[in-house]
Scaffold this motif. Structure first.
Motif, short mmCIF file in Angstrom:
data_model
loop_
_atom_site.label_atom_id
_atom_site.label_comp_id
_atom_site.label_asym_id
_atom_site.label_seq_id
_atom_site.Cartn_x
_atom_site.Cartn_y
_atom_site.Cartn_z
N SER A 1 -12.60 5.39 38.89
CA SER A 1 -12.65 6.80 39.32
C SER A 1 -12.28 7.76 38.20
N SER A 2 -11.56 7.27 37.18
CA SER A 2 -11.09 8.16 36.10
C SER A 2 -12.24 8.80 35.33
N LYS A 3 -13.42 8.17 35.35
CA LYS A 3 -14.57 8.75 34.63
C LYS A 3 -14.98 10.10 35.21
N PHE B 1 -3.37 10.39 34.60
CA PHE B 1 -4.02 9.09 34.80
C PHE B 1 -3.07 7.95 34.44
N ILE C 1 -8.80 2.79 40.14
CA ILE C 1 -8.32 4.00 39.46
C ILE C 1 -9.06 4.20 38.15
N PHE C 2 -9.25 3.11 37.38
CA PHE C 2 -9.98 3.20 36.11
C PHE C 2 -11.43 3.62 36.36
N THR D 1 -5.01 15.69 32.51
CA THR D 1 -5.45 14.55 33.32
C THR D 1 -5.29 13.19 32.63
N PRO D 2 -5.43 13.05 31.30
CA PRO D 2 -5.18 11.74 30.70
C PRO D 2 -3.75 11.26 30.93
N TRP E 1 -12.73 12.34 36.87
CA TRP E 1 -11.74 13.41 36.92
C TRP E 1 -10.81 13.48 35.69
N VAL E 2 -10.89 12.52 34.78
CA VAL E 2 -10.07 12.57 33.56
C VAL E 2 -10.89 13.22 32.45
#
Length: 323
Positions: free
Chosen positions: A313-315, A241, A310-311, A237-238, A317-318
């Motif tokens: 939401s990344s908390k 992302f 996006i940043f 995922t990283p 799912w990343v």
């Protein structure tokens, strides 16, 4: 008493002798640090000048020009938000937004899905894999203009190889780039052909996943699907992302392929007129530089908002290894 006083004075002199070399060393260290700092700034000066002249100054100027009627031929006048008001009622502007959003919404997810799938296939331990990796990476080395010319021949409705193959299996191929309905899907397909660079990044991400996770999963009796969805994809995922952010920015800045395919006309029926194409036309074809500057800042704001979302939401799912 005299002996004691002499002893104390001797100790003070000894301490003073020890302090002086330390002070001298500190001063020398500070002088060297300052000298190194100056030298670094001297070397960075050409880059700083270039940043100010070619990035910061045009950026600030474009903000001002977006509130003026400036053109390349005339200085123009300050008109406030008139450019932004006109954009709202510009049908071609709205059409270009629709085309760009259509492309981004379909291309970005498809590029991520196909990129990850290809990377997993190219990560298999089989003989000659380096050759296959090279083949999939080669399209990224081809200039966009050459790609456009190549696919114009392949998707030609009369004698193109794609429709020729479809005829062989009893399917009548569409007009592709000559059809208003199929022009954007054709462009998406052409863009997917050149995702080799993203595949290389996914391969690097796959190589960074420790084998210990897979060994532990095998001990627990996990199958291929369980390993993929519980180990590979979460730890990838990283990289997903990163490619998601870059893909969204690139999709909203789509220009070279549609401009080359349509000779800048966006045909058929403006179905391939993308946002940056219309911005370019206003600035350098119609010389409406103030109008184009307003479009540029709207695009900047939209991309910034999407990037921030996006940043944010990344908390959720990343996932990073070791966390």
């Amino acid at each position: 008493m005299g002996q004691a006083a002499n002893k104390v004075s001797t100790e003070h002199q000894t301490i003073g002798k020890h302090k002086k070399p330390k002070q001298i060393k500190r001063k020398k260290t500070k002088a060297i640090t300052l000298n190194n700092g100056r030298t670094g700034w001297y070397f960075a000066t050409p880059w700083i000048i270039g940043l100010l002249l070619f990035y910061i100054l045009p950026l600030v100027a474009s903000i001002y020009f977006s509130f003026t009627s400036y053109s390349i031929l005339q200085p123009g006048e300050f008109i406030g938000f008139q450019n932004y008001k006109e954009l709202i009622h510009d049908e071609l502007f709205l059409k270009s937004i629709y085309n760009t959003v259509y492309f981004a919404v379909l291309f970005v997810p498809l590029s991520i899905i196909s990129g990850v799938a290809l990377a997993m296939l190219l990560n298999m331990k089989i003989k000659g894999m380096a050759v296959y990796r090279t083949i999939f990476f080669l399209p990224t080395l081809v200039p966009h203009v050459a790609i456009a010319v190549l696919w114009m021949w392949l998707l030609n409705p009369g004698f193109g190889l794609v429709n020729g193959f479809l005829d062989m299996i009893g399917i009548k191929g569409p007009a592709w780039l000559g059809s208003e309905d199929w022009s954007k899907p054709s462009l998406i397909f052409m863009s997917l052909w050149g995702i080799g660079q993203a595949v290389v990044i996914y391969l690097a991400g796959l190589g960074d996943i420790s084998d210990e996770y897979y060994e532990a999963a095998e001990v627990d009796g996990a199958n291929w699907f369980q390993k993929t969805f519980h180990i590979t994809l979460p730890l990838l995922t990283p990289v997903i992302f990163f490619n998601l952010v870059m893909g969204v920015i690139g999709a909203f800045q789509q220009f070279t392929l549609p401009y080359t395919l349509t000779q800048g006309q966006g045909k058929p029926a403006n179905s391939l007129t993308f946002y940056v194409m219309y911005l370019y036309d206003n600035g350098f074809k119609y010389f409406k530089m103030g109008y184009a500057s307003a479009m540029a800042w709207i695009l900047f704001v939209v991309i910034m908002i999407l990037t921030v979302l996006i940043f944010w939401s990344s908390k959720r799912w990343v996932h990073y290894q070791g966390k």
